[in-house]
Motif scaffolding. Structure first.
Motif, mmCIF file in Angstrom:
data_model
loop_
_atom_site.group_PDB
_atom_site.id
_atom_site.type_symbol
_atom_site.label_atom_id
_atom_site.label_comp_id
_atom_site.label_asym_id
_atom_site.label_seq_id
_atom_site.Cartn_x
_atom_site.Cartn_y
_atom_site.Cartn_z
ATOM 1 N N MET A 126 -9.905 2.954 7.522
ATOM 2 C CA MET A 126 -9.856 4.007 6.524
ATOM 3 C C MET A 126 -8.421 4.291 6.068
ATOM 4 O O MET A 126 -8.174 4.543 4.891
ATOM 5 C CB MET A 126 -10.489 5.291 7.078
ATOM 6 N N LYS A 127 -7.455 4.241 6.982
ATOM 7 C CA LYS A 127 -6.051 4.459 6.603
ATOM 8 C C LYS A 127 -5.569 3.357 5.671
ATOM 9 O O LYS A 127 -4.838 3.619 4.702
ATOM 10 C CB LYS A 127 -5.172 4.526 7.848
ATOM 11 N N ARG A 128 -5.979 2.139 5.946
ATOM 12 C CA ARG A 128 -5.564 1.035 5.076
ATOM 13 C C ARG A 128 -6.229 1.135 3.712
ATOM 14 O O ARG A 128 -5.612 0.844 2.685
ATOM 15 C CB ARG A 128 -5.880 -0.305 5.758
ATOM 16 N N TYR A 129 -7.473 1.586 3.691
ATOM 17 C CA TYR A 129 -8.127 1.781 2.400
ATOM 18 C C TYR A 129 -7.483 2.935 1.639
ATOM 19 O O TYR A 129 -7.342 2.870 0.411
ATOM 20 C CB TYR A 129 -9.626 2.038 2.578
ATOM 21 N N LEU A 130 -7.087 3.988 2.342
ATOM 22 C CA LEU A 130 -6.390 5.108 1.698
ATOM 23 C C LEU A 130 -5.128 4.611 1.008
ATOM 24 O O LEU A 130 -4.812 5.033 -0.117
ATOM 25 C CB LEU A 130 -6.047 6.179 2.726
ATOM 26 N N ASN A 131 -4.403 3.715 1.650
ATOM 27 C CA ASN A 131 -3.199 3.152 1.043
ATOM 28 C C ASN A 131 -3.542 2.386 -0.236
ATOM 29 O O ASN A 131 -2.840 2.494 -1.251
ATOM 30 C CB ASN A 131 -2.502 2.228 2.038
ATOM 31 N N VAL A 132 -4.627 1.614 -0.197
ATOM 32 C CA VAL A 132 -5.072 0.881 -1.381
ATOM 33 C C VAL A 132 -5.432 1.846 -2.504
ATOM 34 O O VAL A 132 -5.059 1.653 -3.667
ATOM 35 C CB VAL A 132 -6.283 -0.022 -1.034
ATOM 36 N N LEU A 133 -6.168 2.903 -2.166
ATOM 37 C CA LEU A 133 -6.609 3.865 -3.176
ATOM 38 C C LEU A 133 -5.422 4.608 -3.788
ATOM 39 O O LEU A 133 -5.376 4.825 -5.013
ATOM 40 C CB LEU A 133 -7.586 4.855 -2.543
ATOM 41 N N MET A 134 -4.458 4.987 -2.965
ATOM 42 C CA MET A 134 -3.267 5.658 -3.487
ATOM 43 C C MET A 134 -2.513 4.745 -4.450
ATOM 44 O O MET A 134 -2.015 5.191 -5.488
ATOM 45 C CB MET A 134 -2.357 6.074 -2.327
ATOM 46 N N SER A 135 -2.461 3.466 -4.116
ATOM 47 C CA SER A 135 -1.797 2.503 -5.000
ATOM 48 C C SER A 135 -2.546 2.377 -6.319
ATOM 49 O O SER A 135 -1.933 2.342 -7.394
ATOM 50 C CB SER A 135 -1.719 1.133 -4.309
ATOM 51 N N GLN A 136 -3.887 2.337 -6.254
ATOM 52 C CA GLN A 136 -4.693 2.206 -7.462
ATOM 53 C C GLN A 136 -4.530 3.433 -8.363
ATOM 54 O O GLN A 136 -4.402 3.301 -9.588
ATOM 55 C CB GLN A 136 -6.164 2.016 -7.084
ATOM 56 N N ILE A 137 -4.483 4.610 -7.763
ATOM 57 C CA ILE A 137 -4.326 5.842 -8.534
ATOM 58 C C ILE A 137 -2.953 5.896 -9.208
ATOM 59 O O ILE A 137 -2.844 6.210 -10.398
ATOM 60 C CB ILE A 137 -4.543 7.074 -7.634
ATOM 61 N N SER A 138 -1.900 5.584 -8.455
ATOM 62 C CA SER A 138 -0.560 5.634 -9.034
ATOM 63 C C SER A 138 -0.381 4.578 -10.115
ATOM 64 O O SER A 138 0.230 4.830 -11.165
ATOM 65 C CB SER A 138 0.504 5.474 -7.946
ATOM 66 N N ARG A 139 -0.959 3.404 -9.901
ATOM 67 C CA ARG A 139 -0.835 2.343 -10.912
ATOM 68 C C ARG A 139 -1.617 2.708 -12.172
ATOM 69 O O ARG A 139 -1.192 2.401 -13.292
ATOM 70 C CB ARG A 139 -1.315 1.008 -10.353
ATOM 71 N N SER A 140 -2.751 3.368 -12.015
ATOM 72 C CA SER A 140 -3.520 3.791 -13.187
ATOM 73 C C SER A 140 -2.720 4.770 -14.039
ATOM 74 O O SER A 140 -2.765 4.713 -15.269
ATOM 75 C CB SER A 140 -4.839 4.441 -12.749
ATOM 76 N N ALA A 141 -1.974 5.669 -13.382
ATOM 77 C CA ALA A 141 -1.157 6.632 -14.116
ATOM 78 C C ALA A 141 -0.052 5.919 -14.895
ATOM 79 O O ALA A 141 0.190 6.219 -16.074
ATOM 80 C CB ALA A 141 -0.558 7.647 -13.152
ATOM 81 N N VAL A 142 0.609 4.966 -14.255
ATOM 82 C CA VAL A 142 1.675 4.208 -14.917
ATOM 83 C C VAL A 142 1.102 3.375 -16.061
ATOM 84 O O VAL A 142 1.667 3.310 -17.153
ATOM 85 C CB VAL A 142 2.404 3.315 -13.891
ATOM 86 N N CYS A 143 -0.042 2.740 -15.804
ATOM 87 C CA CYS A 143 -0.688 1.890 -16.799
ATOM 88 C C CYS A 143 -1.061 2.692 -18.041
ATOM 89 O O CYS A 143 -0.851 2.249 -19.179
ATOM 90 C CB CYS A 143 -1.923 1.235 -16.187
ATOM 91 N N ALA A 144 -1.602 3.893 -17.832
ATOM 92 C CA ALA A 144 -2.016 4.731 -18.958
ATOM 93 C C ALA A 144 -0.832 5.137 -19.819
ATOM 94 O O ALA A 144 -0.978 5.353 -21.028
ATOM 95 C CB ALA A 144 -2.742 5.974 -18.443
ATOM 96 N N HIS A 145 0.336 5.242 -19.220
ATOM 97 C CA HIS A 145 1.525 5.688 -19.963
ATOM 98 C C HIS A 145 2.228 4.541 -20.694
ATOM 99 O O HIS A 145 2.684 4.702 -21.825
ATOM 100 C CB HIS A 145 2.508 6.356 -19.007
#
Length: 238
Positions: A126-145
């Motif tokens: 679950m901790k490793r998946y949390l890291n993946v999810l945090m990366s996906q969320i931050s990348r989505s924000a950068v991508c949208a901008h």
């Protein structure tokens, strides 16, 4: 949600657990049928269950009081919904919407947290998946901008295609504009551009992927980065 008892579980996060741990976890789960458009979490509301998709797709959406919204992550059978429960958060900060109908494993929040306390292997996964999810969320924000709508639409279609069965997706203009955080006219223009290149067939309420390699080229590099970080997680838990 109607309980389904005949389907065999197939969630890749849970499949990475040792067999005895996986079976103990599954014993406390129900397999439920999730319909398209079903809202499974709302910001500020208590999360009663953690969800592990089998063959459905769930969008995680950031919302504004003004009504604006943007998809920041998605979860198919490679992930789960409710990861913040492992941090002790009982309320959702994101909206979770069933983007593709299918089945999901459902476990009560308190039970999920009990398993985390008893199973170091589950906690690591679950901790490793949390890291993946945090990366996906931050990348989505950068991508949208920083990236254009056409490249972002190609990325979104690729991510959805990875997590669904078949090449055809039933999607409305309104839904896509909400997921990408752009006006409907912008979605129409981007979809027609991809269609003119022979990459998709775009009809009202339906998109069919025609040429996957071409979509890869049309997408921004955020798609590859998302796949790579998940692949690294898979190597760590294999």
């Amino acid at each position: 949600m109607d309980v389904i008892t005949s389907a065999s579980p197939s969630n890749r996060l849970l499949d990475s657990l040792p067999e005895d741990e996986r079976l103990r976890f599954l014993a406390d789960c129900e397999t439920v049928d999730l319909k398209f458009g079903r809202m499974v979490a709302q910001p500020g509301e208590s999360m009663t269950h953690a969800l592990f998709p089998l063959d459905c797709l769930i969008s995680l959406i950031a919302t504004l009081e003004s009504g604006g919204r943007l998809e920041v992550a998605m979860a198919g059978n490679e992930g789960m919904v409710g990861i913040s429960l492992m941090l002790g958060a009982q309320k959702s900060s994101l909206q979770a919407l069933a983007q593709g109908a299918g089945q999901v494993l459902c476990i009560p929040s308190s039970c999920f947290q009990d398993h985390l306390k008893r199973s170091p292997e589950l906690e690591v996964v679950m901790k490793r998946y949390l890291n993946v999810l945090m990366s996906q969320i931050s990348r989505s924000a950068v991508c949208a901008h920083f990236h254009g709508v056409e490249a972002r639409l190609a990325r979104w279609l690729l991510m959805t295609h990875d997590r669904t069965r078949g090449d055809e997706m039933h999607i409305t203009h309104e839904f896509l504009s909400g997921m990408l955080g752009v006006r409907r006219a912008g979605v129409t223009k981007a979809a027609k551009a991809l269609q003119s290149r022979g990459l998709i067939d775009y009809q009202r309420g339906r998109i069919t992927v025609l040429e996957r390699p071409g979509l890869d080229e049309a997408s921004c590099n955020c798609y590859i980065a998302d796949r790579e970080i998940y692949a690294r997680m898979r190597e760590q838990v294999a």
